[in-house]
Design a protein around this motif. Structure first.
Motif, PDB file in Angstrom:
ATOM      1  N   THR A 123       0.823  -1.221   0.000  1.00  0.00           N
ATOM      2  CA  THR A 123       0.000   0.000   0.000  1.00  0.00           C
ATOM      3  C   THR A 123       0.852   1.264   0.000  1.00  0.00           C
ATOM      4  OG1 THR A 123      -0.143   0.109   2.429  1.00  0.00           O
ATOM      5  CG2 THR A 123      -1.824  -1.184   1.280  1.00  0.00           C
ATOM      6  N   LYS A 124       2.168   1.116   0.198  1.00  0.00           N
ATOM      7  CA  LYS A 124       3.066   2.278   0.303  1.00  0.00           C
ATOM      8  C   LYS A 124       3.905   2.486  -0.956  1.00  0.00           C
ATOM      9  CE  LYS A 124       1.933   3.040   4.642  1.00  0.00           C
ATOM     10  NZ  LYS A 124       1.167   4.244   5.024  1.00  0.00           N
ATOM     11  N   LEU A 125       3.570   1.798  -2.031  1.00  0.00           N
ATOM     12  CA  LEU A 125       4.354   1.898  -3.258  1.00  0.00           C
ATOM     13  C   LEU A 125       4.329   3.304  -3.843  1.00  0.00           C
ATOM     14  CD1 LEU A 125       3.403  -1.421  -5.070  1.00  0.00           C
ATOM     15  CD2 LEU A 125       5.737  -0.659  -4.622  1.00  0.00           C
ATOM     16  N   ASP A 126       5.431   3.687  -4.472  1.00  0.00           N
ATOM     17  CA  ASP A 126       5.477   4.916  -5.256  1.00  0.00           C
ATOM     18  C   ASP A 126       5.191   4.570  -6.715  1.00  0.00           C
ATOM     19  OD1 ASP A 126       6.139   6.588  -3.113  1.00  0.00           O
ATOM     20  OD2 ASP A 126       8.266   6.075  -3.285  1.00  0.00           O
ATOM     21  N   ALA A 129      -0.566 -14.080  -2.157  1.00  0.00           N
ATOM     22  CA  ALA A 129       0.462 -14.115  -3.215  1.00  0.00           C
ATOM     23  C   ALA A 129       0.587 -12.754  -3.892  1.00  0.00           C
ATOM     24  CB  ALA A 129       0.109 -15.191  -4.239  1.00  0.00           C
ATOM     25  N   ILE A 130      -0.533 -12.063  -4.099  1.00  0.00           N
ATOM     26  CA  ILE A 130      -0.511 -10.720  -4.704  1.00  0.00           C
ATOM     27  C   ILE A 130       0.217  -9.737  -3.800  1.00  0.00           C
ATOM     28  CG2 ILE A 130      -1.964  -8.774  -5.431  1.00  0.00           C
ATOM     29  CD1 ILE A 130      -4.077 -10.876  -6.267  1.00  0.00           C
ATOM     30  N   TRP A 131      -0.018  -9.823  -2.492  1.00  0.00           N
ATOM     31  CA  TRP A 131       0.681  -8.940  -1.546  1.00  0.00           C
ATOM     32  C   TRP A 131       2.185  -9.158  -1.619  1.00  0.00           C
ATOM     33  CZ3 TRP A 131      -2.833 -10.356   3.245  1.00  0.00           C
ATOM     34  CH2 TRP A 131      -4.123  -9.878   3.000  1.00  0.00           C
ATOM     35  N   ILE A 132       2.593 -10.437  -1.661  1.00  0.00           N
ATOM     36  CA  ILE A 132       4.026 -10.728  -1.767  1.00  0.00           C
ATOM     37  C   ILE A 132       4.588 -10.124  -3.051  1.00  0.00           C
ATOM     38  CG2 ILE A 132       5.747 -12.565  -2.047  1.00  0.00           C
ATOM     39  CD1 ILE A 132       3.949 -14.388  -0.377  1.00  0.00           C
ATOM     40  N   ASN A 133       3.871 -10.332  -4.154  1.00  0.00           N
ATOM     41  CA  ASN A 133       4.319  -9.852  -5.464  1.00  0.00           C
ATOM     42  C   ASN A 133       4.511  -8.339  -5.470  1.00  0.00           C
ATOM     43  OD1 ASN A 133       5.042  -9.979  -8.151  1.00  0.00           O
ATOM     44  ND2 ASN A 133       2.952 -10.218  -8.912  1.00  0.00           N
ATOM     45  N   LEU A 134       3.537  -7.608  -4.921  1.00  0.00           N
ATOM     46  CA  LEU A 134       3.593  -6.143  -4.942  1.00  0.00           C
ATOM     47  C   LEU A 134       4.507  -5.568  -3.862  1.00  0.00           C
ATOM     48  CD1 LEU A 134      -0.114  -5.176  -5.718  1.00  0.00           C
ATOM     49  CD2 LEU A 134       1.872  -4.863  -7.192  1.00  0.00           C
ATOM     50  N   SER A 135       4.790  -6.350  -2.821  1.00  0.00           N
ATOM     51  CA  SER A 135       5.685  -5.837  -1.779  1.00  0.00           C
ATOM     52  C   SER A 135       7.148  -5.887  -2.219  1.00  0.00           C
ATOM     53  CB  SER A 135       5.510  -6.637  -0.479  1.00  0.00           C
ATOM     54  OG  SER A 135       5.949  -7.978  -0.634  1.00  0.00           O
ATOM     55  N   ILE A 136       7.467  -6.741  -3.189  1.00  0.00           N
ATOM     56  CA  ILE A 136       8.856  -6.871  -3.654  1.00  0.00           C
ATOM     57  C   ILE A 136       9.390  -5.555  -4.213  1.00  0.00           C
ATOM     58  CG2 ILE A 136      10.346  -8.005  -5.368  1.00  0.00           C
ATOM     59  CD1 ILE A 136       8.693 -10.563  -4.905  1.00  0.00           C
ATOM     60  N   PRO A 137       8.673  -4.873  -5.135  1.00  0.00           N
ATOM     61  CA  PRO A 137       9.203  -3.578  -5.606  1.00  0.00           C
ATOM     62  C   PRO A 137       9.305  -2.533  -4.499  1.00  0.00           C
ATOM     63  CG  PRO A 137       7.012  -4.005  -6.512  1.00  0.00           C
ATOM     64  CD  PRO A 137       7.481  -5.272  -5.894  1.00  0.00           C
ATOM     65  N   TYR A 138       8.422  -2.626  -3.492  1.00  0.00           N
ATOM     66  CA  TYR A 138       8.527  -1.666  -2.376  1.00  0.00           C
ATOM     67  C   TYR A 138       9.829  -1.872  -1.619  1.00  0.00           C
ATOM     68  CZ  TYR A 138       7.804   0.517   2.158  1.00  0.00           C
ATOM     69  OH  TYR A 138       7.978   1.269   3.296  1.00  0.00           O
ATOM     70  N   MET A 180      12.471  -3.234  -2.691  1.00  0.00           N
ATOM     71  CA  MET A 180      13.596  -2.944  -3.579  1.00  0.00           C
ATOM     72  C   MET A 180      13.741  -1.448  -3.853  1.00  0.00           C
ATOM     73  SD  MET A 180      13.188  -6.026  -6.378  1.00  0.00           S
ATOM     74  CE  MET A 180      14.556  -5.413  -7.367  1.00  0.00           C
ATOM     75  N   GLY A 181      12.765  -0.658  -3.395  1.00  0.00           N
ATOM     76  CA  GLY A 181      12.803   0.786  -3.627  1.00  0.00           C
ATOM     77  C   GLY A 181      12.545   1.157  -5.072  1.00  0.00           C
ATOM     78  N   ALA A 182      11.787   0.323  -5.791  1.00  0.00           N
ATOM     79  CA  ALA A 182      11.527   0.551  -7.218  1.00  0.00           C
ATOM     80  C   ALA A 182      10.073   0.975  -7.409  1.00  0.00           C
ATOM     81  CB  ALA A 182      11.807  -0.717  -8.010  1.00  0.00           C
ATOM     82  N   PRO A 183       9.810   2.223  -7.844  1.00  0.00           N
ATOM     83  CA  PRO A 183       8.429   2.645  -8.108  1.00  0.00           C
ATOM     84  C   PRO A 183       7.835   1.888  -9.286  1.00  0.00           C
ATOM     85  CG  PRO A 183       9.975   4.321  -8.861  1.00  0.00           C
ATOM     86  CD  PRO A 183      10.780   3.295  -8.126  1.00  0.00           C
ATOM     87  N   LEU A 184       6.530   1.681  -9.263  1.00  0.00           N
ATOM     88  CA  LEU A 184       5.839   0.964 -10.335  1.00  0.00           C
ATOM     89  C   LEU A 184       5.126   1.947 -11.248  1.00  0.00           C
ATOM     90  CD1 LEU A 184       4.022  -2.115  -8.735  1.00  0.00           C
ATOM     91  CD2 LEU A 184       6.047  -2.131 -10.188  1.00  0.00           C
TER      92      LEU A 184
END
Length: 685
Positions: A372-375, A554-563, A565-569
């Motif tokens: 939920t904190k992704l850039d 599984a979706i939460w795990i998938n979307l938490s990886i870029p967070y 890694m500090g990589a905005p989507l």
């Protein structure tokens, strides 16, 4: 279904010829499908930035723009180039230094702030305005003509350059990654079926479905470049398991029936319900996308939902015909199935089922909060890698001329004094580096009637609007840019009855407002739609909750990886991945649960029933997940388009993570739920 299956089998040659004709027609249509590269065009029409850009393009005949930096040319050469560019069809305006000052006067008489907007040493900057959008064919043709006019060293950057680079890259790459993906998928399928010929037949049937789907997009008018690039292989990945269901069932029925046609009739009858119900959940996930405020959801959601249904049609009708027609050849080239059994892994997962549940509970909250904190990224520059020609050219131009974020403020041209006062006010903003207007490019004390005609034509529309170009220090996607836009609108209330802020940055500001709300809406609707289907499928409330939780985890795990890694989507990837991953991979959980229910009825020992479930469907799940993974990861490794690569990476990674959560997390939940229900029934009795 009995009459239907008999009809298909008895008329297999006619059916096959009919599909060949339809496929050829679809491939002809496919060449004429219009592809849309302008992501801003999918904005809701009631949004401020959409309205502002529409009015700006209408009033000043500007829909697209590009920057051209030309090196080591004399003044007369630049003027010749400019005049020749202005004659090109599709070019609306060309702005250079001569529009505002006498370029032949001694250099020390030229105001530095004006001169440096267009000239820095040996570098000259032309601003090209196009009559059509950045991705329009006429704009593309105009840029190709411009390249022929300019000799020597030059660089083309800006939105139109990104759009055309994206088009050319997509057209060049698509055959490449499609070919590679087909080879890999053919290898994966060959491992899971007993004949190499069957593997080819599976691909042919899905290939026909893809052709029908992509060709029928001609009736949609146009589709986005992301849909066009990802849909064929995504359709292949999400629907290949349906064909494997049918083939496996056919081989089971051949052990009961001596006649191949009778075996196929029975296979169609017995596999139709499971194939259709599995496809229905996938369709539900894609249909949820059509409820997005941002229009690309309707585009991709409808194309993919249509594609899945056409895949079911081809698998139920065309594939049986192909299998029967090539049955003798298929038997000649049989081989053993290479997918390993899951007995060893099953023992490990079942033995540690409660440990995995505890670990899942521990990490559930952190990964949920992380996603939920992704850039997010919104700009046109986010579409291409930094190594692309458009990206390198744009960066060089921006660095040379210190170009920042440009805003276009459109106001009624009524009061010269108020306009100049407002310009003076916004020039004081710490985030504003420069304001260009008719009065900043000419002496504001000169009566308007004495100003150059070309200058007035550039800045005053027939309907009485004028505009200011405000250049910001901050980048388009930064919070400071959004704050500056809000401040400009607030301060403008004291000067004008109406103001429109156009440009890239306002679009990104509006997109930021709908991104998270669209994600929540799509996720909730996909969960609701799929949940309803699962309730009817399993006639239970508890099982759908468990299955959806496993895939959502599984979706939460998938979307938490870029967070982490500090990589905005890219914002589109974030919005649609949840519905795609849930719709595409909930089938794994459905198949696993269905087999466990069957085995639990036959075996009172739930651990033994679970052990058999791994053996029964482990290979099918692995094949399905690997097919979806291979069909999308290929695009990620090949494409130079960042947005397409990012989305396909999320889908590929999501397929493997979903398979992992089904194998690792779901068994403990099913055994625990089954035990609770058993105790509840005994207590009630």
């Amino acid at each position: 279904m009995d009459k239907f299956a008999h009809f298909i089998v008895k008329n297999k040659k006619i059916v096959t010829v009919l599909f060949i004709i339809l496929t050829i027609i679809s491939l002809f249509f496919l060449k004429n499908v219009s592809i849309k590269y302008d992501m801003g065009g999918y904005l809701p029409p009631d949004m401020d930035s959409y309205i502002a850009n529409q009015i700006f393009s209408r009033e000043f005949d500007i829909k697209g723009s590009a920057m051209i930096m030309i090196r080591e040319k004399k003044i007369n050469e630049i003027l010749d180039i400019k005049n020749n560019i202005e004659k090109i069809e599709g070019v609306s305006k060309v702005a250079w230094l001569d529009d505002v000052i006498d370029v032949y006067q001694p250099e020390f008489f030229m105001p530095d702030d004006i001169k440096e907007q267009f000239n820095k040493g040996q570098d000259n900057l032309l601003i090209i305005k196009f009559a059509e959008g950045n991705a329009h064919q006429k704009t593309n043709q105009a840029i190709e003509q411009i390249k022929k006019i300019i000799d020597g060293e030059y660089y083309i950057g800006g939105e139109a350059a990104y759009a055309i680079d994206t088009q050319n890259t997509a057209n060049r790459e698509m055959p490449m990654y499609t070919g590679i993906a087909l080879v890999i998928i053919l290898f994966i399928i060959s491992m899971s079926v007993s004949s190499y010929i069957e593997s080819i037949l599976l691909l042919v049937s899905i290939g026909a479905a893809i052709a029908l789907n992509m060709g029928s997009n001609i009736f949609m008018g146009e589709i986005s470049y992301m849909t066009h690039a990802a849909a064929p292989l995504l359709q292949l990945g999400v629907s290949m398991d349906y064909s494997i269901f049918l083939i496996h069932r056919y081989h089971q029925e051949k052990e009961r029936f001596k006649n191949s046609e009778d075996a196929m009739v029975e296979a169609i009858k017995r596999s139709f319900t499971s194939i259709f119900s599995s496809a229905l959940t996938t369709v539900a996930g894609f249909i949820a996308l059509t409820f997005m405020n941002y229009g690309i959801g309707k585009d991709m959601g409808f194309v993919m939902a249509k594609g899945v249904l056409l895949s079911v049609v081809c698998i139920i009708i065309l594939l049986p015909c192909l299998v029967l027609l090539f049955d003798k050849i298929t038997e000649r080239y049989k081989h053993k199935v290479f997918i390993p059994d899951f007995k060893g892994l099953a023992n490990v997962f079942i033995r540690h089922r409660y440990l995995t549940l505890i670990l899942a509970i521990i990490i559930a909250l952190p990964i949920f909060m992380a996603q939920t904190k992704l850039d997010f990224k919104y700009s046109a520059s986010a579409t291409m890698h930094d190594t692309s020609i458009s990206a390198k050219s744009t960066k060089l131009i921006e660095d040379t001329f210190q170009k920042g974020t440009d805003l276009y403020l459109l106001v009624p041209h009524q009061d010269k004094v108020k306009e100049q006062e407002f310009i003076g006010l916004i020039e004081q903003y710490p985030n504003v580096s420069m304001v260009s207007s008719m009065y900043s490019l000419a002496d504001g004390n000169i009566p308007e009637m004495f100003l150059p005609g070309q200058l007035k034509q550039n800045f005053i529309s027939e309907n009485g609007f004028t505009y200011f170009t405000v250049t910001l220090v901050s980048r388009p996607e930064q919070e400071l840019t959004k704050d500056t836009i809000s401040q400009i609108k607030k301060d403008a209330e004291g000067y004008f009855d109406e103001i429109y802020v156009a440009g890239e940055a306002p679009v990104y500001k509006d997109l930021a407002q709908i991104t998270r709300s669209d994600f929540k809406k799509v996720n909730m609707l996909s969960i609701l739609f799929i949940g309803i289907i699962l309730v009817f499928t399993f006639k239970s409330i508890i099982i759908p909750i468990l299955l959806i939780f496993v895939i959502e985890f599984a979706i939460w795990i998938n979307l938490s990886i870029p967070y982490f890694m500090g990589a905005p989507l890219f914002f589109v990837s974030y919005i649609i991945i949840g519905a795609i991953q849930l719709g595409a991979s909930v089938d794994y959980a459905i198949l696993f649960t269905s087999r466990f229910k069957e085995n639990a009825l036959e075996n009172s020992d739930k651990l033994m029933a679970m052990q058999k479930t791994y053996s029964d469907c482990g290979a099918s799940l692995l094949t399905s997940a690997l097919t979806l993974f291979a069909s999308t990861i290929t695009i990620y490794f090949v494409t130079a388009i960042k947005t397409t690569g990012e989305l396909t990476l999320l889908i590929a990674r999501g397929a493997l993570i979903s398979m992992g959560t089904v194998f690792v997390l779901l068994p403990g939940l099913l055994i625990g739920a089954h035990s609770l229900m058993d105790r509840w029934h005994r207590k009630s009795y």
